[in-house]
Design a protein around this motif. Sequence first.
Motif, short mmCIF file in Angstrom:
data_model
loop_
_atom_site.label_atom_id
_atom_site.label_comp_id
_atom_site.label_asym_id
_atom_site.label_seq_id
_atom_site.Cartn_x
_atom_site.Cartn_y
_atom_site.Cartn_z
N CYS A 22 19.48 -21.70 1.22
CA CYS A 22 18.94 -20.45 0.65
C CYS A 22 19.93 -19.30 0.83
O CYS A 22 20.14 -18.49 -0.09
N GLU A 43 22.77 -19.64 -1.68
CA GLU A 43 22.33 -19.28 -3.03
C GLU A 43 22.19 -17.77 -3.17
O GLU A 43 22.60 -17.19 -4.19
N LEU A 44 21.63 -17.11 -2.18
CA LEU A 44 21.48 -15.66 -2.24
C LEU A 44 22.84 -14.96 -2.26
O LEU A 44 23.04 -14.00 -3.02
N GLN A 89 25.65 -16.23 -3.36
CA GLN A 89 26.24 -16.51 -4.68
C GLN A 89 25.63 -15.61 -5.75
O GLN A 89 26.34 -15.05 -6.58
N ARG A 90 24.32 -15.43 -5.76
CA ARG A 90 23.66 -14.55 -6.74
C ARG A 90 24.11 -13.11 -6.56
O ARG A 90 24.33 -12.39 -7.53
N TYR A 91 24.22 -12.68 -5.32
CA TYR A 91 24.65 -11.31 -5.06
C TYR A 91 26.07 -11.08 -5.58
O TYR A 91 26.36 -10.06 -6.19
N ARG A 92 26.95 -12.04 -5.34
CA ARG A 92 28.34 -11.89 -5.81
C ARG A 92 28.42 -11.90 -7.32
O ARG A 92 29.22 -11.16 -7.90
N ARG A 93 27.59 -12.72 -7.99
CA ARG A 93 27.56 -12.70 -9.46
C ARG A 93 27.06 -11.36 -9.96
O ARG A 93 27.59 -10.81 -10.92
N TRP A 94 26.02 -10.83 -9.31
CA TRP A 94 25.47 -9.54 -9.71
C TRP A 94 26.50 -8.43 -9.49
O TRP A 94 26.64 -7.53 -10.30
N GLN A 95 27.25 -8.53 -8.39
CA GLN A 95 28.24 -7.52 -8.04
C GLN A 95 29.39 -7.52 -9.04
O GLN A 95 29.98 -6.47 -9.31
N ASP A 96 29.75 -8.66 -9.60
CA ASP A 96 30.87 -8.77 -10.53
C ASP A 96 30.55 -8.26 -11.92
O ASP A 96 31.44 -8.12 -12.76
N ARG A 97 29.29 -7.95 -12.22
CA ARG A 97 28.94 -7.47 -13.57
C ARG A 97 29.51 -6.13 -13.88
O ARG A 97 29.79 -5.26 -13.25
#
Length: 59
Positions: free
Chosen positions: A45, A48-49, A51-59
């Motif tokens: 978990c 996954e969190l 990874q999601r945070y890093r994807r969100w941060q790269d936007r």
Amino acid sequence: MSMANLRFLRQFGWVAVMESGLIQLAEIIACAVAALLCYVGFKLCEAELVQRYRRWQDR
């Protein structure tokens, strides 16, 4: 605790088995397996969190 239980079983043999030494050892192993599964679940978990945070941060 598991080492003490194993020492008890080795030292007293059949008497230890009759006093539920094997049942206690099985309970200790079951608790250890449950703790390991909880730890692995937590780490999955967490990964996954992150990874999601890093994807969100790269936007």
